[in-house]
Write a protein that holds these residues in place. Sequence first.
Motif, PDB file in Angstrom:
ATOM      1  N   THR A  15     -53.289 -65.556  19.020  1.00  0.00           N
ATOM      2  CA  THR A  15     -53.627 -64.317  18.325  1.00  0.00           C
ATOM      3  C   THR A  15     -54.988 -63.805  18.786  1.00  0.00           C
ATOM      4  O   THR A  15     -55.873 -64.575  19.101  1.00  0.00           O
ATOM      5  CB  THR A  15     -53.620 -64.513  16.793  1.00  0.00           C
ATOM      6  OG1 THR A  15     -54.018 -63.306  16.165  1.00  0.00           O
ATOM      7  CG2 THR A  15     -54.560 -65.609  16.360  1.00  0.00           C
ATOM      8  N   GLN A  16     -55.107 -62.480  18.827  1.00  0.00           N
ATOM      9  CA  GLN A  16     -56.377 -61.860  19.198  1.00  0.00           C
ATOM     10  C   GLN A  16     -57.071 -61.252  17.983  1.00  0.00           C
ATOM     11  O   GLN A  16     -58.163 -60.714  18.102  1.00  0.00           O
ATOM     12  CB  GLN A  16     -56.147 -60.793  20.266  1.00  0.00           C
ATOM     13  CG  GLN A  16     -55.661 -61.388  21.565  1.00  0.00           C
ATOM     14  CD  GLN A  16     -55.611 -60.384  22.689  1.00  0.00           C
ATOM     15  OE1 GLN A  16     -56.087 -59.267  22.570  1.00  0.00           O
ATOM     16  NE2 GLN A  16     -55.036 -60.783  23.801  1.00  0.00           N
ATOM     17  N   ASP A  17     -56.441 -61.343  16.846  1.00  0.00           N
ATOM     18  CA  ASP A  17     -56.981 -60.777  15.614  1.00  0.00           C
ATOM     19  C   ASP A  17     -57.756 -61.863  14.864  1.00  0.00           C
ATOM     20  O   ASP A  17     -57.180 -62.860  14.436  1.00  0.00           O
ATOM     21  CB  ASP A  17     -55.835 -60.247  14.750  1.00  0.00           C
ATOM     22  CG  ASP A  17     -56.310 -59.511  13.522  1.00  0.00           C
ATOM     23  OD1 ASP A  17     -57.264 -59.981  12.871  1.00  0.00           O
ATOM     24  OD2 ASP A  17     -55.729 -58.459  13.202  1.00  0.00           O
ATOM     25  N   SER A  18     -59.057 -61.671  14.702  1.00  0.00           N
ATOM     26  CA  SER A  18     -59.872 -62.718  14.073  1.00  0.00           C
ATOM     27  C   SER A  18     -59.564 -62.878  12.583  1.00  0.00           C
ATOM     28  O   SER A  18     -59.668 -63.985  12.056  1.00  0.00           O
ATOM     29  CB  SER A  18     -61.361 -62.444  14.289  1.00  0.00           C
ATOM     30  OG  SER A  18     -61.715 -61.182  13.797  1.00  0.00           O
ATOM     31  N   ILE A  19     -59.160 -61.810  11.912  1.00  0.00           N
ATOM     32  CA  ILE A  19     -58.827 -61.932  10.485  1.00  0.00           C
ATOM     33  C   ILE A  19     -57.556 -62.751  10.312  1.00  0.00           C
ATOM     34  O   ILE A  19     -57.497 -63.671   9.493  1.00  0.00           O
ATOM     35  CB  ILE A  19     -58.699 -60.541   9.821  1.00  0.00           C
ATOM     36  CG1 ILE A  19     -60.073 -59.884   9.758  1.00  0.00           C
ATOM     37  CG2 ILE A  19     -58.088 -60.659   8.424  1.00  0.00           C
ATOM     38  CD1 ILE A  19     -60.096 -58.493   9.203  1.00  0.00           C
ATOM     39  N   LEU A  20     -56.536 -62.443  11.099  1.00  0.00           N
ATOM     40  CA  LEU A  20     -55.291 -63.213  11.042  1.00  0.00           C
ATOM     41  C   LEU A  20     -55.542 -64.671  11.403  1.00  0.00           C
ATOM     42  O   LEU A  20     -55.036 -65.583  10.748  1.00  0.00           O
ATOM     43  CB  LEU A  20     -54.248 -62.604  11.988  1.00  0.00           C
ATOM     44  CG  LEU A  20     -52.903 -63.327  12.044  1.00  0.00           C
ATOM     45  CD1 LEU A  20     -52.221 -63.307  10.680  1.00  0.00           C
ATOM     46  CD2 LEU A  20     -52.010 -62.702  13.101  1.00  0.00           C
ATOM     47  N   THR A  21     -56.356 -64.901  12.415  1.00  0.00           N
ATOM     48  CA  THR A  21     -56.691 -66.270  12.821  1.00  0.00           C
ATOM     49  C   THR A  21     -57.399 -67.009  11.690  1.00  0.00           C
ATOM     50  O   THR A  21     -57.096 -68.170  11.411  1.00  0.00           O
ATOM     51  CB  THR A  21     -57.588 -66.263  14.077  1.00  0.00           C
ATOM     52  OG1 THR A  21     -56.926 -65.546  15.118  1.00  0.00           O
ATOM     53  CG2 THR A  21     -57.888 -67.673  14.550  1.00  0.00           C
ATOM     54  N   GLY A  22     -58.345 -66.340  11.024  1.00  0.00           N
ATOM     55  CA  GLY A  22     -59.052 -66.963   9.903  1.00  0.00           C
ATOM     56  C   GLY A  22     -58.125 -67.300   8.753  1.00  0.00           C
ATOM     57  O   GLY A  22     -58.207 -68.389   8.174  1.00  0.00           O
ATOM     58  N   LEU A  23     -57.217 -66.373   8.438  1.00  0.00           N
ATOM     59  CA  LEU A  23     -56.277 -66.608   7.337  1.00  0.00           C
ATOM     60  C   LEU A  23     -55.316 -67.751   7.664  1.00  0.00           C
ATOM     61  O   LEU A  23     -55.078 -68.627   6.834  1.00  0.00           O
ATOM     62  CB  LEU A  23     -55.485 -65.334   7.022  1.00  0.00           C
ATOM     63  CG  LEU A  23     -56.281 -64.183   6.398  1.00  0.00           C
ATOM     64  CD1 LEU A  23     -55.427 -62.920   6.341  1.00  0.00           C
ATOM     65  CD2 LEU A  23     -56.779 -64.556   5.003  1.00  0.00           C
ATOM     66  N   LEU A  24     -54.765 -67.739   8.875  1.00  0.00           N
ATOM     67  CA  LEU A  24     -53.834 -68.800   9.267  1.00  0.00           C
ATOM     68  C   LEU A  24     -54.534 -70.150   9.381  1.00  0.00           C
ATOM     69  O   LEU A  24     -53.999 -71.177   8.956  1.00  0.00           O
ATOM     70  CB  LEU A  24     -53.151 -68.451  10.591  1.00  0.00           C
ATOM     71  CG  LEU A  24     -52.115 -67.337  10.553  1.00  0.00           C
ATOM     72  CD1 LEU A  24     -51.613 -67.013  11.950  1.00  0.00           C
ATOM     73  CD2 LEU A  24     -50.951 -67.708   9.644  1.00  0.00           C
ATOM     74  N   GLY A  25     -55.743 -70.143   9.941  1.00  0.00           N
ATOM     75  CA  GLY A  25     -56.503 -71.393  10.034  1.00  0.00           C
ATOM     76  C   GLY A  25     -56.824 -71.947   8.661  1.00  0.00           C
ATOM     77  O   GLY A  25     -56.721 -73.153   8.424  1.00  0.00           O
ATOM     78  N   GLY A  26     -57.200 -71.075   7.741  1.00  0.00           N
ATOM     79  CA  GLY A  26     -57.457 -71.499   6.362  1.00  0.00           C
ATOM     80  C   GLY A  26     -56.211 -72.042   5.689  1.00  0.00           C
ATOM     81  O   GLY A  26     -56.269 -73.023   4.943  1.00  0.00           O
ATOM     82  N   LEU A  27     -55.065 -71.432   5.983  1.00  0.00           N
ATOM     83  CA  LEU A  27     -53.794 -71.905   5.422  1.00  0.00           C
ATOM     84  C   LEU A  27     -53.453 -73.298   5.948  1.00  0.00           C
ATOM     85  O   LEU A  27     -53.089 -74.186   5.176  1.00  0.00           O
ATOM     86  CB  LEU A  27     -52.671 -70.920   5.756  1.00  0.00           C
ATOM     87  CG  LEU A  27     -51.276 -71.306   5.278  1.00  0.00           C
ATOM     88  CD1 LEU A  27     -51.225 -71.392   3.760  1.00  0.00           C
ATOM     89  CD2 LEU A  27     -50.240 -70.309   5.789  1.00  0.00           C
ATOM     90  N   VAL A  28     -53.595 -73.493   7.261  1.00  0.00           N
ATOM     91  CA  VAL A  28     -53.330 -74.816   7.853  1.00  0.00           C
ATOM     92  C   VAL A  28     -54.263 -75.855   7.229  1.00  0.00           C
ATOM     93  O   VAL A  28     -53.831 -76.949   6.849  1.00  0.00           O
ATOM     94  CB  VAL A  28     -53.490 -74.779   9.394  1.00  0.00           C
ATOM     95  CG1 VAL A  28     -53.477 -76.186   9.977  1.00  0.00           C
ATOM     96  CG2 VAL A  28     -52.405 -73.931  10.029  1.00  0.00           C
ATOM     97  N   GLY A  29     -55.547 -75.518   7.109  1.00  0.00           N
ATOM     98  CA  GLY A  29     -56.501 -76.441   6.492  1.00  0.00           C
ATOM     99  C   GLY A  29     -56.138 -76.779   5.061  1.00  0.00           C
ATOM    100  O   GLY A  29     -56.247 -77.933   4.630  1.00  0.00           O
TER     101      GLY A  29
END
Length: 196
Positions: A15-29
């Motif tokens: 992904t190139q979208d930092s907001i989507l990356t932050g949300l998905l990374g937070g979900l995985v965590g």
Amino acid sequence: MIMRAISLFNKMGKTQDSILTGLLGGLVGTIFMDISNEVIYRAGKTEGRYATMAGQMFVSPMRTKQKKNFILGQVLHLATGSIFGLPLMYILKKTGKDHYVAKGLVSSIITWGVLYTGGQKVGLYKKTHLTKSQYSAMFNNLVYGITSAKAMLMMADSNVFEKRDRINPTTFDSKGDYQYLIENGMSTDQKQTYLH
């Protein structure tokens, strides 16, 4: 196990979208945090689960063990964990992806202080009474921070961190520049720009 779960996201493309990356990374965590919490809860080393605590924001503590309220609490917990991935993503984007474990740990301790300790003090949910529950919460948040940071790095396209990874060509000799650019995942166009 962490690598296998994150590789599923990688199959969908970076992904190139930092907001989507932050949300998905937070979900995985948050998912790994919940797994850790469940293992510790079943071993009798903590007083409760995060879904039960989060459910107390909607219903009384006595009713959080009902399946419908537990699920409601779990949804809130996952959503909160996803949202708290955004500040960590911002930190990584601003400061770079080096030392991501340390940055994840710092972010998770702040999150733990705000949500867990602060939430109990202002009465959002019932206080835990045992010291082992406090240690468990701190450990689970460390799991959250590390896995969230790692997930973000694995899911994000290298362009997401492009600003921090740019180099000043005057600070490198011509032999070291190309190797530096290769190691930091720069595109061919970016390499040409910095080498000339």
